[in-house]
Design an enzyme around this catalytic site. Structure first.
Site, mmCIF file in Angstrom:
data_model
loop_
_atom_site.group_PDB
_atom_site.id
_atom_site.type_symbol
_atom_site.label_atom_id
_atom_site.label_comp_id
_atom_site.label_asym_id
_atom_site.label_seq_id
_atom_site.Cartn_x
_atom_site.Cartn_y
_atom_site.Cartn_z
ATOM 1 N N GLU A 185 10.395 12.705 -4.060
ATOM 2 C CA GLU A 185 11.350 12.159 -5.019
ATOM 3 C C GLU A 185 12.299 11.161 -4.364
ATOM 4 O O GLU A 185 12.616 10.112 -4.934
ATOM 5 C CB GLU A 185 12.147 13.283 -5.693
ATOM 6 C CG GLU A 185 11.309 14.225 -6.547
ATOM 7 C CD GLU A 185 10.841 13.605 -7.854
ATOM 8 O OE1 GLU A 185 11.210 12.443 -8.129
ATOM 9 O OE2 GLU A 185 10.101 14.287 -8.590
ATOM 10 N N ASP A 239 -1.623 12.955 -9.488
ATOM 11 C CA ASP A 239 -1.618 11.608 -10.059
ATOM 12 C C ASP A 239 -1.440 10.451 -9.083
ATOM 13 O O ASP A 239 -2.320 9.619 -8.893
ATOM 14 C CB ASP A 239 -0.583 11.513 -11.181
ATOM 15 C CG ASP A 239 0.776 12.110 -10.831
ATOM 16 O OD1 ASP A 239 1.002 12.450 -9.659
ATOM 17 O OD2 ASP A 239 1.624 12.238 -11.735
#
Length: 459
Positions: free
Chosen positions: A79, A215
């Site tokens: 993140e 992903d």
């Protein structure tokens, strides 16, 4: 929309001297280890691209005066990299402001201890104070997520470009998605499971998804190739081999004719597709022209079909916004029969694919679909205090989750803006978007320019 979202963010989340920590899971800041201002850093390039000069200056001044990177909490490497490193890099390349370069170089150094593992596969969390002793204890057995350790390459290569220090590139070159390790591991049917042990280097389970947990691993393979000015042949080969395995094992056609990408759990297909997986339409689209000539049209058709299915997940709800997960079993066709999968949290992946498919085909339906999404956001997600996710996209009475995610500012609104802009605004031949939609320049193969060159971002 961006100005309204920004102004209300300032009003309700920007205190006199500091910001409340914001995270993808709420306002507790745990994802970022005490780093503040996620929405500000995520918004920098969007504000600048949209010409919101006053708001951009406010954000820049906050970064210069208030962004403290030496905090002692544990942060998600993934993140922090995609939002803070990506956001600061992009802001520097777009504007040339030295403050962004200084901050991103400082932050990059703080992330390096995450790589202190026997295999070089980084831990998922890092102590931003730079204390590598954190990793000598019992937490070493913790698994590393495919999408997390596979989503560092773009940003770390650019850190080496900026600093003329190869250490960042060397760290990610050791990560096995670029080197030989993953090729040597036994991959079930050529598929990549979603978790790897950073000590042993072995898979920890056989769950495969191109949505959550998987992903951006695939996204960064093709984008690493494109960002290298099409010279990274290892990333290219791995991407097309992975895509072939996905087509052979995961791509399905529903009874109603919709093409979707299922998940794989130890050999059993789970006929569901997450909103996160809807980025794959755009990914397959941008990869289509760089594969073998005989597969180009097939891959472009596959990209269009997946994007169509994701649009159907929106069209089949009363709100015209898509659920977090939609299914293709027990009579479901791109719908979410389970109550706990019906929420929408301002995610960007569907409009991301609209933007790419518009740029690649100029089929007007992608702009029409984007306008539908924009109108639905205005109708159902706009509140007096900003934009909020909704709890049930099928509900006739709208309930809000009261969170304006930073990725809404970084990705959703940026992709919508680019969808309706001319193609020479951040042209795809010159720029690659990281997984948080922060544009990073292609590095020319004959890089006669000095390190950290800034290309024109509009022509």
């Amino acid at each position: 929309m961006m100005k309204f979202a920004w102004d209300n963010y300032k009003r309700y989340a920007w205190g006199e001297n500091e910001l409340r920590p914001l995270s993808r899971n709420g306002n507790d800041g745990r994802t970022f280890g005490g780093l503040r201002g996620a929405s500000i850093v995520d918004s920098l390039d969007t504000l600048y691209i949209m010409g919101l000069g006053e708001e951009y200056q406010e954000a820049k001044e906050w970064v210069e005066n208030n962004l403290n990177l030496n905090v002692g909490g544990e942060a998600s490497l993934f993140e922090v990299n995609i939002r803070y490193v990506g956001g600061l890099l992009s802001a520097y390349y777009l504007t040339g402001e030295e403050v962004f370069k200084r901050k991103v170089v400082e932050l990059g150094k703080n992330l390096l201890p995450a790589f202190n593992t026997p295999t070089g596969i980084p831990h998922g969390v890092v102590n931003l104070a730079g204390d590598s002793r954190r990793w000598s204890g019992g937490d070493l057995g913790r698994s590393s997520v495919l999408a997390e350790f596979g989503t560092l390459h773009l940003e770390f290569v650019h850190l080496s470009e900026l600093t003329n220090d190869p250490i960042y590139t060397e760290k990610v070159k050791r990560i096995p998605h670029i080197e030989k390790h993953l090729n040597q591991l036994d991959k079930p049917r050529g598929l990549y499971p979603n978790a790897l042990n950073p000590v042993s280097g072995n898979w920890e389970q056989h769950y495969v998804s191109i949505g959550a947990l998987g992903d951006s691993f695939y996204e960064y393979l093709i984008k690493s190739y494109l960002m290298s000015d099409r010279t990274d042949e290892v990333a290219k080969r791995m991407y097309y081999a992975a895509l072939e395995a996905i087509e052979n094992n995961l791509v399905q056609r529903s009874p109603g004719g919709l093409i979707y990408v299922a998940e794989w759990r130890g050999g059993i297909l789970d006929h569901r597709m997450g909103h996160l997986a809807c980025f794959s339409g755009g990914m397959i689209g941008i990869g289509a022209e760089h594969g073998s000539p005989e597969t180009r049209q097939h891959q472009l058709d596959l990209a269009a079909n997946i994007t169509h299915t994701c649009h159907e997940s929106y069209r089949r709800t009363p709100t015209k916004l898509g659920p977090e997960v939609f299914r293709f079993d027990d009579g479901a066709e791109a719908t979410a029969p389970r109550v706990n999968e019906r929420h929408y949290i301002l995610r960007p992946e569907v409009v991301e694919s609209y933007m790419y498919m518009w740029r690649l085909t100029h089929d007007p339906k992608y702009r029409e679909w984007g306008w539908e999404a924009l109108e639905a956001l205005e109708q159902h997600c706009r509140l007096a205090t900003g934009f909020s996710g909704i709890i049930d996209v099928y509900g006739h009475i709208i309930q809000h989750d009261n969170l304006q995610q930073s990725f809404f500012l970084a990705e959703t609104l940026k992709y919508l803006y680019l969808l309706f802009s001319d193609d020479d605004l951040l042209p795809l031949k010159d720029w690659v978007f990281n997984t948080e939609a922060h544009p990073l320049p292609v590095i020319p193969r004959n890089c006669s320019q000095e390190r950290g060159h800034r290309p024109n971002w509009t022509h």
